[in-house]
Design a protein around this motif. Structure first.
Motif, PDB file in Angstrom:
ATOM      1  N   MET A  24      29.136  70.800   9.206  1.00 28.78           N
ATOM      2  CA  MET A  24      29.153  71.298   7.826  1.00 28.78           C
ATOM      3  C   MET A  24      29.818  72.659   7.744  1.00 28.78           C
ATOM      4  N   ARG A  25      30.451  72.887   6.604  1.00 28.31           N
ATOM      5  CA  ARG A  25      30.965  74.207   6.250  1.00 28.31           C
ATOM      6  C   ARG A  25      30.603  74.482   4.797  1.00 28.31           C
ATOM      7  N   MET A  26      30.529  75.759   4.444  1.00 28.97           N
ATOM      8  CA  MET A  26      30.281  76.108   3.053  1.00 28.97           C
ATOM      9  C   MET A  26      31.076  77.355   2.696  1.00 28.97           C
ATOM     10  N   LYS A  27      31.739  77.284   1.551  1.00 28.14           N
ATOM     11  CA  LYS A  27      32.471  78.427   1.027  1.00 28.14           C
ATOM     12  C   LYS A  27      31.756  78.938  -0.222  1.00 28.14           C
TER      13      LYS A  27
ATOM     14  N   THR B  45      30.895  75.652  -2.294  1.00 25.83           N
ATOM     15  CA  THR B  45      31.537  74.384  -1.958  1.00 25.83           C
ATOM     16  C   THR B  45      31.045  73.939  -0.593  1.00 25.83           C
ATOM     17  N   LEU B  46      30.350  72.816  -0.564  1.00 32.60           N
ATOM     18  CA  LEU B  46      29.805  72.264   0.670  1.00 32.60           C
ATOM     19  C   LEU B  46      30.724  71.155   1.172  1.00 32.60           C
ATOM     20  N   MET B  47      31.103  71.234   2.453  1.00 34.23           N
ATOM     21  CA  MET B  47      31.962  70.225   3.088  1.00 34.23           C
ATOM     22  C   MET B  47      31.232  69.643   4.284  1.00 34.23           C
ATOM     23  N   ILE B  48      31.137  68.324   4.324  1.00 35.27           N
ATOM     24  CA  ILE B  48      30.411  67.635   5.397  1.00 35.27           C
ATOM     25  C   ILE B  48      31.344  66.653   6.090  1.00 35.27           C
ATOM     26  N   ARG B  49      31.374  66.719   7.408  1.00 37.41           N
ATOM     27  CA  ARG B  49      32.170  65.772   8.193  1.00 37.41           C
ATOM     28  C   ARG B  49      31.381  64.463   8.337  1.00 37.41           C
ATOM     29  N   HIS B  50      31.855  63.422   7.674  1.00 35.68           N
ATOM     30  CA  HIS B  50      31.204  62.110   7.770  1.00 35.68           C
ATOM     31  C   HIS B  50      32.154  61.062   7.187  1.00 35.68           C
ATOM     32  N   PRO B  51      32.406  59.948   7.881  1.00 34.36           N
ATOM     33  CA  PRO B  51      33.379  58.963   7.383  1.00 34.36           C
ATOM     34  C   PRO B  51      32.940  58.231   6.121  1.00 34.36           C
ATOM     35  N   ASN B  52      31.632  58.193   5.866  1.00 38.45           N
ATOM     36  CA  ASN B  52      31.125  57.444   4.712  1.00 38.45           C
ATOM     37  C   ASN B  52      31.760  56.053   4.630  1.00 38.45           C
ATOM     38  N   PHE B  53      31.712  55.336   5.736  1.00 36.27           N
ATOM     39  CA  PHE B  53      32.280  53.984   5.763  1.00 36.27           C
ATOM     40  C   PHE B  53      31.644  53.131   4.668  1.00 36.27           C
ATOM     41  N   SER B  54      32.463  52.399   3.935  1.00 35.07           N
ATOM     42  CA  SER B  54      31.975  51.623   2.798  1.00 35.07           C
ATOM     43  C   SER B  54      31.476  50.230   3.173  1.00 35.07           C
TER      44      SER B  54
ATOM     45  N   SER C 282      35.023  59.735   1.811  1.00 37.19           N
ATOM     46  CA  SER C 282      34.818  60.186   3.180  1.00 37.19           C
ATOM     47  C   SER C 282      34.893  61.711   3.245  1.00 37.19           C
ATOM     48  N   ASN C 283      34.195  62.280   4.225  1.00 37.93           N
ATOM     49  CA  ASN C 283      34.107  63.728   4.394  1.00 37.93           C
ATOM     50  C   ASN C 283      33.773  64.395   3.055  1.00 37.93           C
ATOM     51  N   PRO C 284      32.560  64.155   2.555  1.00 37.02           N
ATOM     52  CA  PRO C 284      32.185  64.618   1.214  1.00 37.02           C
ATOM     53  C   PRO C 284      32.381  66.115   0.994  1.00 37.02           C
TER      54      PRO C 284
ATOM     55  N   PHE D 142      23.233  78.410   5.742  1.00 39.19           N
ATOM     56  CA  PHE D 142      24.377  79.237   5.364  1.00 39.19           C
ATOM     57  C   PHE D 142      23.877  80.472   4.624  1.00 39.19           C
ATOM     58  N   THR D 143      24.463  81.622   4.951  1.00 41.04           N
ATOM     59  CA  THR D 143      24.062  82.874   4.316  1.00 41.04           C
ATOM     60  C   THR D 143      25.044  83.238   3.210  1.00 41.04           C
ATOM     61  N   PRO D 144      24.596  83.271   1.965  1.00 38.31           N
ATOM     62  CA  PRO D 144      25.486  83.641   0.864  1.00 38.31           C
ATOM     63  C   PRO D 144      25.907  85.107   0.963  1.00 38.31           C
TER      64      PRO D 144
END
Length: 272
Positions: free
Chosen positions: A169-172, A185-194, A234-236, A265-267
């Motif tokens: 995860m990353r957050m901006k 903005t939250l970014m998550i690494r995940h393929p979210n295969f359908s 994918s990668n929400p 995450f620290t704002p």
């Protein structure tokens, strides 16, 4: 109906009919307004039961491209001009195999004035955003989007490569000001295969694996809980706002295969 129940039933149907229907699945472009309305009424009843849903042009608005550049990565903005009245919002993509895309339930640390995410769109379709207000009433807005094939579009890489770093995860954060909500903005690494994507090597369908629950908290107060399904891209990437209290944001995500991940995450400190 829960998202998991809707997903299982709809996905079984779509996989069973794909081979027979082929290009005809894009025939949603020729549906009449009456057919689309009937489809929505059926979906709404399956999700919300007999609860009345009023049309609104003030409590929620959908901003989506009229014609998507990439059906597997369609940007959606939900605007809620009276955020203090909003308890939850559901996004429904009527002609997707599992129409109930996501539900966001907001907590006391949320500022739900605007929410952004990226989704898959499988067919020319109406989208509906249904908000539940604090007094328990439902209101909906809709928008028609032209896109096709987003749920079955391959990711352009092997399944193994798509799953590398899953759960990272990353957050901006946008610049914060005292007493004002902070945009994140939250970014998550995940393929979210359908479950509809074909492995280009084995020619088998890749089993569905998608984030089904995501919770963001500020200290001990909830910002939101998202219940998701295969329509989330994918990668929400989710853009939201929260009311800072000087404590880190806690993010917990889980998927339908039992995977779970947490991150803190620290704002940034407010600037005058």
């Amino acid at each position: 109906m829960t998202l998991k129940t809707a997903h299982a039933a709809a996905l079984a149907l779509i996989l069973a009919t794909t081979a027979l229907a082929g290009p005809a699945l894009a025939a949603g472009a020729s549906d009449t307004e009456q057919e689309r309305t009937a489809r929505w009424q059926e979906i709404a009843k399956s999700i919300f039961g007999d609860r009345a849903i009023e049309t609104t042009d003030s409590l929620v608005k959908i901003d989506a491209p009229a014609r998507a550049l990439d059906a597997a990565l369609v940007p959606i903005t939900l605007t809620m001009p009276e955020p203090s009245r909003i308890k939850a919002v559901s996004l429904v993509i009527d002609d997707n195999p599992a129409p109930y895309a996501a539900k966001f339930e907001f907590g006391p640390a949320a500022d739900p004035a605007e929410l952004k995410l990226r989704v898959r769109v499988n067919n020319y379709t109406d989208m509906h955003a249904v908000v539940e207000t604090q007094d328990g009433k439902l209101y909906e807005a809709k928008q028609f989007v032209k896109a096709s094939g987003g749920c079955s579009a391959p990711m352009g890489m092997s399944d193994e490569e798509a799953m590398k770093g899953m759960g990272d995860m990353r957050m901006k954060f946008a610049e914060s000001q005292p007493g004002k909500p902070v945009e994140a903005t939250l970014m998550i690494r995940h393929p979210n295969f359908s479950g509809m994507q074909m492995n280009q090597v084995t020619r088998d369908y890749t089993p569905a694996r998608y984030i089904d629950k995501l919770t963001v908290s500020a200290g001990d107060q909830k910002v939101f809980t998202m219940t998701g399904d295969i329509s989330i891209a994918s990668n929400p990437v989710i853009n939201f706002a929260f009311k800072p209290d000087g404590k880190p944001l806690q993010v917990a995500a889980s998927d339908n295969a039992g995977g779970s991940w947490q991150h803190s995450f620290t704002p940034p400190s407010p600037t005058n």
